[in-house]
Write a protein that holds these residues in place. Structure first.
Motif, PDB file in Angstrom:
ATOM      1  N   LYS A   1       0.828  -1.205   0.000  1.00 39.07           N
ATOM      2  CA  LYS A   1       0.000   0.000   0.000  1.00 39.07           C
ATOM      3  C   LYS A   1       0.867   1.262   0.000  1.00 39.07           C
ATOM      4  CE  LYS A   1      -2.200   1.608   3.606  1.00 39.07           C
ATOM      5  NZ  LYS A   1      -3.071   1.771   4.762  1.00 39.07           N
ATOM      6  N   ALA A   2       1.908   1.276   0.802  1.00 40.42           N
ATOM      7  CA  ALA A   2       2.808   2.428   0.841  1.00 40.42           C
ATOM      8  C   ALA A   2       3.491   2.627  -0.504  1.00 40.42           C
ATOM      9  CB  ALA A   2       3.851   2.253   1.944  1.00 40.42           C
ATOM     10  N   TYR A   3       3.877   1.536  -1.150  1.00 35.95           N
ATOM     11  CA  TYR A   3       4.504   1.652  -2.464  1.00 35.95           C
ATOM     12  C   TYR A   3       3.526   2.201  -3.487  1.00 35.95           C
ATOM     13  CZ  TYR A   3       6.961   0.602  -6.726  1.00 35.95           C
ATOM     14  OH  TYR A   3       7.575   0.722  -7.944  1.00 35.95           O
ATOM     15  N   LEU A   4       2.276   1.747  -3.436  1.00 36.19           N
ATOM     16  CA  LEU A   4       1.256   2.216  -4.376  1.00 36.19           C
ATOM     17  C   LEU A   4       0.962   3.697  -4.185  1.00 36.19           C
ATOM     18  CD1 LEU A   4      -0.763   1.370  -6.600  1.00 36.19           C
ATOM     19  CD2 LEU A   4      -2.416   0.942  -4.783  1.00 36.19           C
ATOM     20  N   GLU A   5       0.874   4.131  -2.939  1.00 40.47           N
ATOM     21  CA  GLU A   5       0.515   5.516  -2.650  1.00 40.47           C
ATOM     22  C   GLU A   5       1.673   6.493  -2.813  1.00 40.47           C
ATOM     23  OE1 GLU A   5      -1.008   5.351   1.307  1.00 40.47           O
ATOM     24  OE2 GLU A   5      -2.960   4.562   0.664  1.00 40.47           O
ATOM     25  N   LYS A   6       2.858   6.121  -2.311  1.00 42.45           N
ATOM     26  CA  LYS A   6       3.961   7.083  -2.220  1.00 42.45           C
ATOM     27  C   LYS A   6       5.198   6.693  -2.999  1.00 42.45           C
ATOM     28  CE  LYS A   6       2.403   7.993   2.442  1.00 42.45           C
ATOM     29  NZ  LYS A   6       2.692   7.738   3.830  1.00 42.45           N
ATOM     30  N   LYS A   7       5.182   5.522  -3.633  1.00 46.92           N
ATOM     31  CA  LYS A   7       6.355   5.032  -4.368  1.00 46.92           C
ATOM     32  C   LYS A   7       7.578   4.905  -3.476  1.00 46.92           C
ATOM     33  CE  LYS A   7       4.761   5.030  -8.642  1.00 46.92           C
ATOM     34  NZ  LYS A   7       4.247   3.838  -9.160  1.00 46.92           N
ATOM     35  N   VAL A   8       7.356   4.473  -2.239  1.00 42.78           N
ATOM     36  CA  VAL A   8       8.461   4.258  -1.311  1.00 42.78           C
ATOM     37  C   VAL A   8       8.363   2.857  -0.729  1.00 42.78           C
ATOM     38  CG1 VAL A   8       8.725   6.681  -0.654  1.00 42.78           C
ATOM     39  CG2 VAL A   8       7.203   5.222   0.650  1.00 42.78           C
ATOM     40  N   VAL A   9       9.496   2.311  -0.377  1.00 37.15           N
ATOM     41  CA  VAL A   9       9.554   1.032   0.317  1.00 37.15           C
ATOM     42  C   VAL A   9      10.031   1.325   1.739  1.00 37.15           C
ATOM     43  CG1 VAL A   9      10.684  -1.213   0.421  1.00 37.15           C
ATOM     44  CG2 VAL A   9      10.036  -0.255  -1.792  1.00 37.15           C
ATOM     45  N   HIS A  10       9.258   0.907   2.703  1.00 35.52           N
ATOM     46  CA  HIS A  10       9.634   1.117   4.095  1.00 35.52           C
ATOM     47  C   HIS A  10      10.612   0.013   4.503  1.00 35.52           C
ATOM     48  CE1 HIS A  10       6.587   4.218   5.128  1.00 35.52           C
ATOM     49  NE2 HIS A  10       6.023   3.714   4.048  1.00 35.52           N
ATOM     50  N   VAL A  11      11.876   0.346   4.484  1.00 37.24           N
ATOM     51  CA  VAL A  11      12.923  -0.626   4.782  1.00 37.24           C
ATOM     52  C   VAL A  11      12.734  -1.191   6.185  1.00 37.24           C
ATOM     53  CG1 VAL A  11      15.415  -0.937   5.034  1.00 37.24           C
ATOM     54  CG2 VAL A  11      14.515   0.511   3.219  1.00 37.24           C
ATOM     55  N   GLU A  12      12.378  -0.345   7.101  1.00 42.43           N
ATOM     56  CA  GLU A  12      12.166  -0.756   8.480  1.00 42.43           C
ATOM     57  C   GLU A  12      11.072  -1.828   8.564  1.00 42.43           C
ATOM     58  OE1 GLU A  12      12.019   1.829  12.531  1.00 42.43           O
ATOM     59  OE2 GLU A  12      10.812   2.516  10.853  1.00 42.43           O
ATOM     60  N   VAL A  13       9.983  -1.621   7.831  1.00 43.87           N
ATOM     61  CA  VAL A  13       8.872  -2.576   7.841  1.00 43.87           C
ATOM     62  C   VAL A  13       9.295  -3.893   7.202  1.00 43.87           C
ATOM     63  CG1 VAL A  13       6.534  -3.017   6.998  1.00 43.87           C
ATOM     64  CG2 VAL A  13       7.123  -0.768   7.884  1.00 43.87           C
ATOM     65  N   VAL A  14      10.051  -3.818   6.115  1.00 44.76           N
ATOM     66  CA  VAL A  14      10.517  -5.038   5.452  1.00 44.76           C
ATOM     67  C   VAL A  14      11.390  -5.858   6.397  1.00 44.76           C
ATOM     68  CG1 VAL A  14      11.913  -5.927   3.550  1.00 44.76           C
ATOM     69  CG2 VAL A  14      10.320  -4.053   3.138  1.00 44.76           C
ATOM     70  N   LEU A  15      12.274  -5.196   7.129  1.00 46.13           N
ATOM     71  CA  LEU A  15      13.115  -5.907   8.095  1.00 46.13           C
ATOM     72  C   LEU A  15      12.279  -6.502   9.230  1.00 46.13           C
ATOM     73  CD1 LEU A  15      16.208  -3.534   8.254  1.00 46.13           C
ATOM     74  CD2 LEU A  15      16.138  -5.854   7.332  1.00 46.13           C
ATOM     75  N   LEU A  16      11.262  -5.779   9.671  1.00 43.10           N
ATOM     76  CA  LEU A  16      10.395  -6.305  10.723  1.00 43.10           C
ATOM     77  C   LEU A  16       9.596  -7.512  10.227  1.00 43.10           C
ATOM     78  CD1 LEU A  16       9.051  -3.121  12.526  1.00 43.10           C
ATOM     79  CD2 LEU A  16      10.508  -4.910  13.451  1.00 43.10           C
ATOM     80  N   VAL A  17       9.127  -7.456   8.985  1.00 44.45           N
ATOM     81  CA  VAL A  17       8.410  -8.598   8.414  1.00 44.45           C
ATOM     82  C   VAL A  17       9.325  -9.808   8.372  1.00 44.45           C
ATOM     83  CG1 VAL A  17       7.406  -9.510   6.284  1.00 44.45           C
ATOM     84  CG2 VAL A  17       6.732  -7.255   7.092  1.00 44.45           C
ATOM     85  N   ALA A  18      10.562  -9.594   7.972  1.00 45.72           N
ATOM     86  CA  ALA A  18      11.525 -10.700   7.938  1.00 45.72           C
ATOM     87  C   ALA A  18      11.767 -11.250   9.341  1.00 45.72           C
ATOM     88  CB  ALA A  18      12.842 -10.235   7.312  1.00 45.72           C
ATOM     89  N   LEU A  19      11.889 -10.378  10.323  1.00 44.27           N
ATOM     90  CA  LEU A  19      12.080 -10.845  11.705  1.00 44.27           C
ATOM     91  C   LEU A  19      10.872 -11.640  12.197  1.00 44.27           C
ATOM     92  CD1 LEU A  19      13.890  -7.871  13.461  1.00 44.27           C
ATOM     93  CD2 LEU A  19      14.621 -10.252  13.438  1.00 44.27           C
ATOM     94  N   VAL A  20       9.671 -11.170  11.885  1.00 46.92           N
ATOM     95  CA  VAL A  20       8.467 -11.897  12.289  1.00 46.92           C
ATOM     96  C   VAL A  20       8.406 -13.253  11.591  1.00 46.92           C
ATOM     97  CG1 VAL A  20       5.941 -11.891  12.216  1.00 46.92           C
ATOM     98  CG2 VAL A  20       7.154  -9.829  12.893  1.00 46.92           C
ATOM     99  N   ALA A  21       8.788 -13.287  10.311  1.00 48.03           N
ATOM    100  CA  ALA A  21       8.792 -14.557   9.576  1.00 48.03           C
ATOM    101  C   ALA A  21       9.773 -15.546  10.201  1.00 48.03           C
ATOM    102  CB  ALA A  21       9.137 -14.309   8.105  1.00 48.03           C
ATOM    103  N   VAL A  22      10.939 -15.067  10.581  1.00 46.93           N
ATOM    104  CA  VAL A  22      11.918 -15.944  11.225  1.00 46.93           C
ATOM    105  C   VAL A  22      11.418 -16.351  12.608  1.00 46.93           C
ATOM    106  CG1 VAL A  22      14.282 -16.095  12.113  1.00 46.93           C
ATOM    107  CG2 VAL A  22      13.858 -15.024   9.912  1.00 46.93           C
ATOM    108  N   ALA A  23      10.791 -15.428  13.319  1.00 48.31           N
ATOM    109  CA  ALA A  23      10.230 -15.767  14.639  1.00 48.31           C
ATOM    110  C   ALA A  23       9.159 -16.841  14.495  1.00 48.31           C
ATOM    111  CB  ALA A  23       9.645 -14.522  15.295  1.00 48.31           C
ATOM    112  N   ARG A  24       8.351 -16.741  13.451  1.00 50.04           N
ATOM    113  CA  ARG A  24       7.336 -17.764  13.188  1.00 50.04           C
ATOM    114  C   ARG A  24       8.006 -19.118  12.985  1.00 50.04           C
ATOM    115  NH1 ARG A  24       5.452 -20.498   9.012  1.00 50.04           N
ATOM    116  NH2 ARG A  24       3.307 -21.190   9.074  1.00 50.04           N
ATOM    117  N   LYS A  25       9.074 -19.123  12.203  1.00 49.07           N
ATOM    118  CA  LYS A  25       9.799 -20.374  11.944  1.00 49.07           C
ATOM    119  C   LYS A  25      10.375 -20.934  13.243  1.00 49.07           C
ATOM    120  CE  LYS A  25      11.598 -23.457   9.240  1.00 49.07           C
ATOM    121  NZ  LYS A  25      10.763 -24.466   8.641  1.00 49.07           N
ATOM    122  N   ILE A  26      10.906 -20.059  14.086  1.00 47.58           N
ATOM    123  CA  ILE A  26      11.475 -20.492  15.361  1.00 47.58           C
ATOM    124  C   ILE A  26      10.391 -21.102  16.248  1.00 47.58           C
ATOM    125  CG2 ILE A  26      12.501 -19.648  17.519  1.00 47.58           C
ATOM    126  CD1 ILE A  26      14.045 -17.611  15.760  1.00 47.58           C
TER     127      ILE A  26
END
Length: 144
Positions: A73-98
């Motif tokens: 949604k942020a990319y569609l609206e503002k043409k930006v990628v929230h690096v912080e959010v991407v890293l948090l998503v990756a951390l949550v994904a790894v936490a899920r795996k753990i």
């Protein structure tokens, strides 16, 4: 040609957003169904550890989907990628795996690899957060 490419990109990103909405909705319904089935199975209203881990894994999957939806949604609206959010998503994904990993069936190398991944993502998040906080305005995004 440039206008066509921009329109094409918007259509693709909008389509991805709709697909993510459907996927998050279906995953949420599935969490509800699984939880209901496990609560109603004998012994009623009791979950064992494996059942709870399965439910937690599905709930974290829904959270990951919501965060990815927010990123799209942020990319569609503002043409930006929230690096912080991407890293948090990756951390949550790894936490899920753990959470869902069966430590009796996993090689020690896999546990070391997951540990290194968590450490790397945490350091990356810390560095990005620190860099963004140091900038005037301190926004947590990187323009593309």
């Amino acid at each position: 040609m440039q206008a066509f490419l921009k329109r094409f990109e918007r259509v693709i990103v909008f389509s991805l957003m709709i697909f993510m909405m459907v996927a998050v909705f279906v995953a949420t319904v599935e969490v509800g169904v699984i939880l209901w089935q496990q609560i109603m199975a004998p012994p009623v209203l009791l979950l064992n550890v494996n059942e709870m881990m399965e439910v937690f894994g599905f709930i974290l999957m829904v959270v990951i989907g919501l965060e990815l939806l927010e990123t799209i949604k942020a990319y569609l609206e503002k043409k930006v990628v929230h690096v912080e959010v991407v890293l948090l998503v990756a951390l949550v994904a790894v936490a899920r795996k753990i959470i869902i990993i069966d430590y009796y069936d996993v090689a020690p190398q896999m546990i070391y690899a997951v540990s290194a991944l968590v450490l790397s993502l945490s350091i990356g998040f810390f560095v990005v957060r620190r860099a963004l906080d140091a900038k005037p305005g301190g926004t947590a995004k990187r323009e593309i």
